[in-house]
Scaffold this active site. Structure first.
Site, PDB file in Angstrom:
ATOM      1  N   THR A  40       0.812  -1.221   0.000  1.00  0.00           N
ATOM      2  CA  THR A  40       0.000   0.000   0.000  1.00  0.00           C
ATOM      3  C   THR A  40       0.840   1.263   0.000  1.00  0.00           C
ATOM      4  O   THR A  40       0.485   2.256  -0.629  1.00  0.00           O
ATOM      5  CB  THR A  40      -0.923   0.007   1.254  1.00  0.00           C
ATOM      6  N   THR A  99       1.562  -4.826   4.093  1.00  0.00           N
ATOM      7  CA  THR A  99       1.376  -5.295   5.473  1.00  0.00           C
ATOM      8  C   THR A  99       0.819  -6.721   5.544  1.00  0.00           C
ATOM      9  O   THR A  99       1.048  -7.419   6.532  1.00  0.00           O
ATOM     10  CB  THR A  99       0.421  -4.360   6.248  1.00  0.00           C
ATOM     11  N   ASP A 100       0.079  -7.152   4.506  1.00  0.00           N
ATOM     12  CA  ASP A 100      -0.649  -8.423   4.613  1.00  0.00           C
ATOM     13  C   ASP A 100       0.245  -9.613   4.968  1.00  0.00           C
ATOM     14  O   ASP A 100      -0.130 -10.448   5.783  1.00  0.00           O
ATOM     15  CB  ASP A 100      -1.416  -8.714   3.314  1.00  0.00           C
ATOM     16  N   THR A 141      -0.515 -22.755  19.582  1.00  0.00           N
ATOM     17  CA  THR A 141      -1.852 -22.406  20.064  1.00  0.00           C
ATOM     18  C   THR A 141      -2.552 -21.390  19.155  1.00  0.00           C
ATOM     19  O   THR A 141      -1.905 -20.527  18.559  1.00  0.00           O
ATOM     20  CB  THR A 141      -1.795 -21.854  21.501  1.00  0.00           C
ATOM     21  N   GLN A 142      -3.874 -21.484  19.112  1.00  0.00           N
ATOM     22  CA  GLN A 142      -4.673 -20.499  18.379  1.00  0.00           C
ATOM     23  C   GLN A 142      -4.780 -19.180  19.154  1.00  0.00           C
ATOM     24  O   GLN A 142      -5.191 -18.161  18.599  1.00  0.00           O
ATOM     25  CB  GLN A 142      -6.093 -21.029  18.151  1.00  0.00           C
ATOM     26  N   CYS A 143      -4.445 -19.218  20.448  1.00  0.00           N
ATOM     27  CA  CYS A 143      -4.533 -17.993  21.266  1.00  0.00           C
ATOM     28  C   CYS A 143      -3.518 -16.979  20.760  1.00  0.00           C
ATOM     29  O   CYS A 143      -2.437 -17.348  20.314  1.00  0.00           O
ATOM     30  CB  CYS A 143      -4.224 -18.288  22.725  1.00  0.00           C
ATOM     31  N   THR A 177       2.873 -10.222  14.319  1.00  0.00           N
ATOM     32  CA  THR A 177       1.671 -10.650  13.606  1.00  0.00           C
ATOM     33  C   THR A 177       0.898  -9.403  13.194  1.00  0.00           C
ATOM     34  O   THR A 177       0.865  -8.428  13.948  1.00  0.00           O
ATOM     35  CB  THR A 177       0.775 -11.489  14.548  1.00  0.00           C
ATOM     36  N   ASP A 189       1.438  -6.451  -4.552  1.00  0.00           N
ATOM     37  CA  ASP A 189       0.650  -6.498  -3.324  1.00  0.00           C
ATOM     38  C   ASP A 189       1.243  -7.681  -2.540  1.00  0.00           C
ATOM     39  O   ASP A 189       1.496  -8.742  -3.130  1.00  0.00           O
ATOM     40  CB  ASP A 189      -0.814  -6.779  -3.692  1.00  0.00           C
ATOM     41  N   SER A 190       1.462  -7.525  -1.263  1.00  0.00           N
ATOM     42  CA  SER A 190       2.204  -8.575  -0.548  1.00  0.00           C
ATOM     43  C   SER A 190       1.415  -9.876  -0.418  1.00  0.00           C
ATOM     44  O   SER A 190       1.972 -10.902  -0.028  1.00  0.00           O
ATOM     45  CB  SER A 190       2.664  -8.094   0.824  1.00  0.00           C
TER      46      SER A 190
HETATM   47  N1  ASP Z   1      -2.737  -5.553   0.382  1.00  0.00           N
HETATM   48  C1  ASP Z   1      -1.655  -4.671   0.808  1.00  0.00           C
HETATM   49  C2  ASP Z   1      -0.363  -5.485   0.771  1.00  0.00           C
HETATM   50  O1  ASP Z   1      -0.140  -6.292   1.655  1.00  0.00           O
HETATM   51  C3  ASP Z   1      -1.932  -4.150   2.172  1.00  0.00           C
HETATM   52  C4  ASP Z   1      -0.889  -3.221   2.730  1.00  0.00           C
HETATM   53  O2  ASP Z   1       0.158  -2.986   2.198  1.00  0.00           O
HETATM   54  O3  ASP Z   1      -1.178  -2.641   3.796  1.00  0.00           O
HETATM   55  O4  ASP Z   1       0.423  -5.320  -0.118  1.00  0.00           O
END
Ligand code: ASP
Length: 356
Positions: free
Chosen positions: A26, A102-103, A291-293, A179, A70-71
């Site tokens: 992004t 970010t993804d 764990t899922q936690c 995460t 896009d990641s």
């Molecule tokens: N879909 C975008 C990506 O991961 C989201 C981002 O960058 O915040 O490339």
């Protein structure tokens, strides 16, 4: 990939030398006028929107993916591409800033932490929630702070950060502990089982006790490029059917399974479930219990249901994140280890990825 010099170095050697690696995300996206969806554009667009970069007295060079992505489209070949740029430029730069969506940022950060053995320079990964061209963007601040952290040195002139870390809004997190926790919030990342490496406010305050210090001082960087993708993730839920479990576990070629269990590492106690897991382990497939936690660790012997899994030969992933468990398995398998060797290494922290 293309290589650019964004600022010529005048007194070169005196100024911090940083290599920026632009992969997409992004931070560098623009709205497509026809579809109105965000799409990655090139690095020049990104730099044009951050004139303040010139105020940093840094020598900055850049490298960009031939086609920024896009990641969500990231795969281990892209990790290899990033690691290659770092290896080829390792001796010539003080630090590296990776601009990334970010993804899947936490996966890339975790993978690089394993691939870059003996890393003793900063690799700071950042991105943004709003494109850098937008008025309220978080991208400009994230980019500038990431560069400052990549250039930071201690009083004895050693690099302050000697690991892969994620810088986002108010925090610097260990990469293999992070995460993505929010699709909307500017503070998009969190490390639920490890404290922040730095807090970002008026200044940058490092949490010195939390910083990674390699076990083998002065060991040369060794980059491992082979990541084995024969890893399966199985998320348990009440009502999961035997056919589903057996179908997933019989996926041809799988060498490891990340089993995402309830609470402290518990799963269904139905005999078919325990049998299916035991048979998988007996086939030489490594099964790791996480764990899922969002916070806390697997304690395989706290409950009968967790103990049964341990007795089948399931390895405890302790407090590993899902991202770190998957990429650590890819890395260990990629090094050609046997199932027993992989199980052994899953119990140890290689680069600060788990607490015990
Ligand atoms: N879909 C975008 C990506 O991961 C989201 C981002 O960058 O915040 O490339």
């Amino acid at each position: 990939m293309a290589n650019n010099t964004t600022q010529d170095h005048v007194n070169g050697m005196d100024r911090p030398r940083i290599m920026m690696i632009y992969t997409g995300g992004t931070i560098g996206m623009k709205e497509n006028p026809l579809t109105h969806a965000l799409e990655p554009v090139d690095f020049e667009h990104l730099l044009d929107n951050v004139p303040k970069l010139k105020m940093l007295d840094f020598h900055i060079d850049s490298f960009q993916f031939e086609r920024p992505i896009d990641s969500s489209a990231m795969n281990p070949n892209h990790w290899v591409e990033i690691a290659k740029v770092i290896e080829q430029n390792y001796d010539s730069y003080d630090g590296f800033v990776v601009l990334h969506g970010t993804d899947t940022m936490a996966y890339t950060a975790s993978a690089l932490s394993f691939m870059l053995e003996n890393l003793d320079k900063p690799v700071i990964i950042t991105g943004s929630q709003l494109p850098i061209g937008e008025v309220r963007t978080d991208g400009e601040e994230n980019l500038i702070t990431a560069l400052q952290i990549a250039a930071a040195r201690d009083r004895n002139n050693e690099h302050t950060i000697r690991e892969v870390a994620i810088l986002f809004e108010n925090y610097l997190w260990r990469g293999n502990r992070s995460t993505k926790r929010s699709a909307d919030n500017f503070n998009a990342f969190k490390s639920n089982n490890y404290p922040e490496l730095a807090k970002i406010g008026l200044g940058i305050t490092f949490n010195r006790e939390a910083l990674w210090r390699g076990k083998f001082a002065n060991a040369p960087l060794k980059v491992h490029y082979n990541m084995d993708c024969n890893v399966l993730v199985m998320d348990l839920f009440p009502g999961i059917r035997e056919e589903m479990v057996r179908h997933m576990l019989s996926t041809p070629g799988i060498k490891a399974v990340v089993l995402k269990t309830f609470g402290a590492g518990n799963g269904p106690s139905d005999p078919w479930f325990i049998d299916a897991i035991r048979e998988t382990v007996e086939k030489g497939i490594v099964v790791v219990n996480i764990t899922q936690c969002t916070n806390g660790s697997v304690h395989p012997y706290r409950y009968m249901t967790g103990m049964e899994l341990a007795q089948c030969g399931v390895v405890s992933g302790h407090d590993l994140t899902s991202e770190a468990a998957i990429t650590k398995l890819m890395y260990l398998l990629g090094r050609g280890m046997t199932a027993d060797e992989v199980k052994n290494y899953m119990e140890y922290s290689l680069c600060g990825e788990m607490s015990s």
